[in-house]
Design a protein around this motif. Sequence first.
Motif, PDB file in Angstrom:
ATOM      1  N   VAL A  70       0.834  -1.209   0.000  1.00 54.05           N
ATOM      2  CA  VAL A  70       0.000   0.000   0.000  1.00 54.05           C
ATOM      3  C   VAL A  70       0.864   1.252   0.000  1.00 54.05           C
ATOM      4  N   GLN A  71       0.575   2.147  -0.936  1.00 52.21           N
ATOM      5  CA  GLN A  71       1.217   3.467  -0.926  1.00 52.21           C
ATOM      6  C   GLN A  71       0.315   4.432  -0.162  1.00 52.21           C
ATOM      7  N   SER A  72       0.937   5.234   0.696  1.00 55.86           N
ATOM      8  CA  SER A  72       0.162   6.137   1.562  1.00 55.86           C
ATOM      9  C   SER A  72      -0.798   7.034   0.782  1.00 55.86           C
ATOM     10  N   ASN A  73      -0.342   7.518  -0.385  1.00 55.43           N
ATOM     11  CA  ASN A  73      -1.177   8.475  -1.129  1.00 55.43           C
ATOM     12  C   ASN A  73      -2.416   7.837  -1.757  1.00 55.43           C
ATOM     13  N   LYS A  74      -2.510   6.500  -1.718  1.00 51.64           N
ATOM     14  CA  LYS A  74      -3.677   5.825  -2.308  1.00 51.64           C
ATOM     15  C   LYS A  74      -4.716   5.416  -1.255  1.00 51.64           C
ATOM     16  N   VAL A  75      -4.357   5.570   0.016  1.00 51.22           N
ATOM     17  CA  VAL A  75      -5.238   5.067   1.087  1.00 51.22           C
ATOM     18  C   VAL A  75      -6.629   5.691   1.005  1.00 51.22           C
ATOM     19  N   LYS A  76      -6.678   6.984   0.645  1.00 49.39           N
ATOM     20  CA  LYS A  76      -7.967   7.694   0.642  1.00 49.39           C
ATOM     21  C   LYS A  76      -8.994   7.064  -0.294  1.00 49.39           C
ATOM     22  N   PHE A  77      -8.506   6.390  -1.348  1.00 52.50           N
ATOM     23  CA  PHE A  77      -9.439   5.811  -2.318  1.00 52.50           C
ATOM     24  C   PHE A  77     -10.156   4.568  -1.788  1.00 52.50           C
ATOM     25  N   MET A  78      -9.564   3.896  -0.806  1.00 51.54           N
ATOM     26  CA  MET A  78     -10.218   2.689  -0.286  1.00 51.54           C
ATOM     27  C   MET A  78     -10.785   2.880   1.126  1.00 51.54           C
ATOM     28  N   ASP A  89       3.188  -1.945   6.862  1.00 47.91           N
ATOM     29  CA  ASP A  89       4.564  -2.200   7.291  1.00 47.91           C
ATOM     30  C   ASP A  89       5.294  -0.958   7.795  1.00 47.91           C
ATOM     31  N   SER A  90       4.530   0.072   8.203  1.00 46.83           N
ATOM     32  CA  SER A  90       5.184   1.255   8.795  1.00 46.83           C
ATOM     33  C   SER A  90       4.196   2.071   9.618  1.00 46.83           C
ATOM     34  N   LEU A  91       4.758   2.824  10.551  1.00 45.72           N
ATOM     35  CA  LEU A  91       3.955   3.724  11.381  1.00 45.72           C
ATOM     36  C   LEU A  91       3.351   4.828  10.526  1.00 45.72           C
ATOM     37  N   LYS A 122      10.351  -9.092  -0.882  1.00 45.99           N
ATOM     38  CA  LYS A 122       9.148  -9.010  -0.041  1.00 45.99           C
ATOM     39  C   LYS A 122       9.222  -7.817   0.917  1.00 45.99           C
ATOM     40  N   PHE A 123       8.080  -7.227   1.192  1.00 47.91           N
ATOM     41  CA  PHE A 123       8.002  -6.123   2.148  1.00 47.91           C
ATOM     42  C   PHE A 123       7.763  -6.679   3.552  1.00 47.91           C
ATOM     43  N   GLY A 124       7.902  -5.815   4.529  1.00 44.37           N
ATOM     44  CA  GLY A 124       7.518  -6.232   5.877  1.00 44.37           C
ATOM     45  C   GLY A 124       8.456  -5.721   6.954  1.00 44.37           C
ATOM     46  N   LEU A 125       7.996  -5.857   8.194  1.00 43.39           N
ATOM     47  CA  LEU A 125       8.769  -5.446   9.360  1.00 43.39           C
ATOM     48  C   LEU A 125       9.565  -6.636   9.875  1.00 43.39           C
ATOM     49  N   GLU A 127      11.347  -8.340  13.447  1.00 34.84           N
ATOM     50  CA  GLU A 127      10.814  -8.434  14.809  1.00 34.84           C
ATOM     51  C   GLU A 127      11.077  -7.185  15.642  1.00 34.84           C
ATOM     52  N   ASN A 128      12.275  -6.629  15.504  1.00 36.69           N
ATOM     53  CA  ASN A 128      12.606  -5.414  16.274  1.00 36.69           C
ATOM     54  C   ASN A 128      11.728  -4.245  15.864  1.00 36.69           C
ATOM     55  N   GLU A 129      11.548  -4.093  14.547  1.00 40.91           N
ATOM     56  CA  GLU A 129      10.704  -2.990  14.053  1.00 40.91           C
ATOM     57  C   GLU A 129       9.257  -3.168  14.528  1.00 40.91           C
ATOM     58  N   LEU A 130       8.813  -4.412  14.544  1.00 36.64           N
ATOM     59  CA  LEU A 130       7.457  -4.703  15.007  1.00 36.64           C
ATOM     60  C   LEU A 130       7.286  -4.303  16.473  1.00 36.64           C
ATOM     61  N   ASN A 131       8.226  -4.713  17.293  1.00 37.42           N
ATOM     62  CA  ASN A 131       8.143  -4.375  18.724  1.00 37.42           C
ATOM     63  C   ASN A 131       8.200  -2.872  18.949  1.00 37.42           C
ATOM     64  N   GLU A 132       9.067  -2.208  18.178  1.00 37.30           N
ATOM     65  CA  GLU A 132       9.166  -0.743  18.276  1.00 37.30           C
ATOM     66  C   GLU A 132       7.845  -0.089  17.927  1.00 37.30           C
ATOM     67  N   LEU A 133       7.252  -0.550  16.829  1.00 37.31           N
ATOM     68  CA  LEU A 133       5.992   0.033  16.369  1.00 37.31           C
ATOM     69  C   LEU A 133       4.892  -0.167  17.416  1.00 37.31           C
ATOM     70  N   LEU A 134       4.813  -1.393  17.943  1.00 36.89           N
ATOM     71  CA  LEU A 134       3.730  -1.693  18.892  1.00 36.89           C
ATOM     72  C   LEU A 134       3.888  -0.956  20.215  1.00 36.89           C
ATOM     73  N   SER A 135       5.125  -0.605  20.556  1.00 37.58           N
ATOM     74  CA  SER A 135       5.298   0.092  21.835  1.00 37.58           C
ATOM     75  C   SER A 135       5.379   1.607  21.666  1.00 37.58           C
ATOM     76  N   SER A 136       5.238   2.093  20.429  1.00 41.09           N
ATOM     77  CA  SER A 136       5.382   3.538  20.200  1.00 41.09           C
ATOM     78  C   SER A 136       4.186   4.302  20.749  1.00 41.09           C
ATOM     79  N   SER A 137       4.471   5.494  21.253  1.00 41.14           N
ATOM     80  CA  SER A 137       3.393   6.309  21.832  1.00 41.14           C
ATOM     81  C   SER A 137       2.422   6.773  20.749  1.00 41.14           C
ATOM     82  N   GLU A 138       2.937   6.967  19.517  1.00 41.93           N
ATOM     83  CA  GLU A 138       2.053   7.422  18.419  1.00 41.93           C
ATOM     84  C   GLU A 138       0.925   6.433  18.170  1.00 41.93           C
TER      85      GLU A 138
END
Length: 218
Positions: A70-78, A89-91, A122-125, A127-138
Motif C-alpha cells: 500500500v502506498q500512503s497516497n492511495k489510502v484515501k481511495f479505499m 509495514d510502517s507507522l 518481499k516487504f515487511g517489518l 521483529e525489532n521494528e514490530l516491537n518498536e511500532l507496537l510500543s510507540s506512543s504514536e
Amino acid sequence: MSIQSNLNTIKATLPENVTLVAVSKTKPVSDLMQAYEAGQRVFGENKIQEMADKWEEMPKDIQWHMIGHVQSNKVKFMAPFVSLIHGVDSLKLLQEINKQALKNNRIIDCLLQIYIAEEETKFGLDENELNELLSSSELKEFKNIRILGLMGMATFTENQNQIQKEFAHLKSIFDSIKKKNKLESFSTISMGMSGDYQLAIECGSTMVRIGSSIFGGR
C-alpha cells in the motif's frame, strides 16, 4: 472445473476458524460474481483502483481486503469501504490509514506485515521494528485503526521445510506479541496461498489468500 466447484472443494478442506480470502486481482467482475453466487463474501485485491472499481459495481455485503503493498497516497481511495488492509509495514502508513478512517467516520482493521521470507523482494517489518511500532506512543493515539494481527509471505520455493520454518516463525512472533501486549483484537494470522495454504493452516494460520486454485491461472 468451475469457479463454484473449485471454491466448494477448497472450503471443504478448511477448518471452521480459517477465513478464506478469494484473491480476485486481475479477474473480471463476472468471475467474482460466480464466486459470490457460490457464497464467497471475502475478496482480496492488490491494486486499490481496481478494488474500488469492483466495489462500486458489486454487491455491498462483500468484504474487500487489500492484500498488496500500500502506498500512503492511495489510502484515501479505499478508506470508505475497505474491510481489512493486510500489508501494513510502517507507522507512517498506519498514520495515514487512521487519518483517512477518521475522515470517513470508520475504524479500519489492519494486519502488520512481517518479513519472514529469504527473498529481498518481499516487504515487511522485522521483529525489532514490530516491537518498536507496537510500543510507540504514536500508535496509542490512533483511534480509528484496529490491529487484528500479522500477515506474512513465505519464500517462493518448492522446499516445504523452509516454508514450514517461515510459517512457524511467524506464528511464534504472533504468540509472543499476543502474550506481551495483551491486545484484545489480536487474533488473525494471514499466511498461506494456493500452493502452501494447508501447510500454513497446520502452522496456525487463521486466514488464507487463495487465487489461482479458485479462479485459475492469471
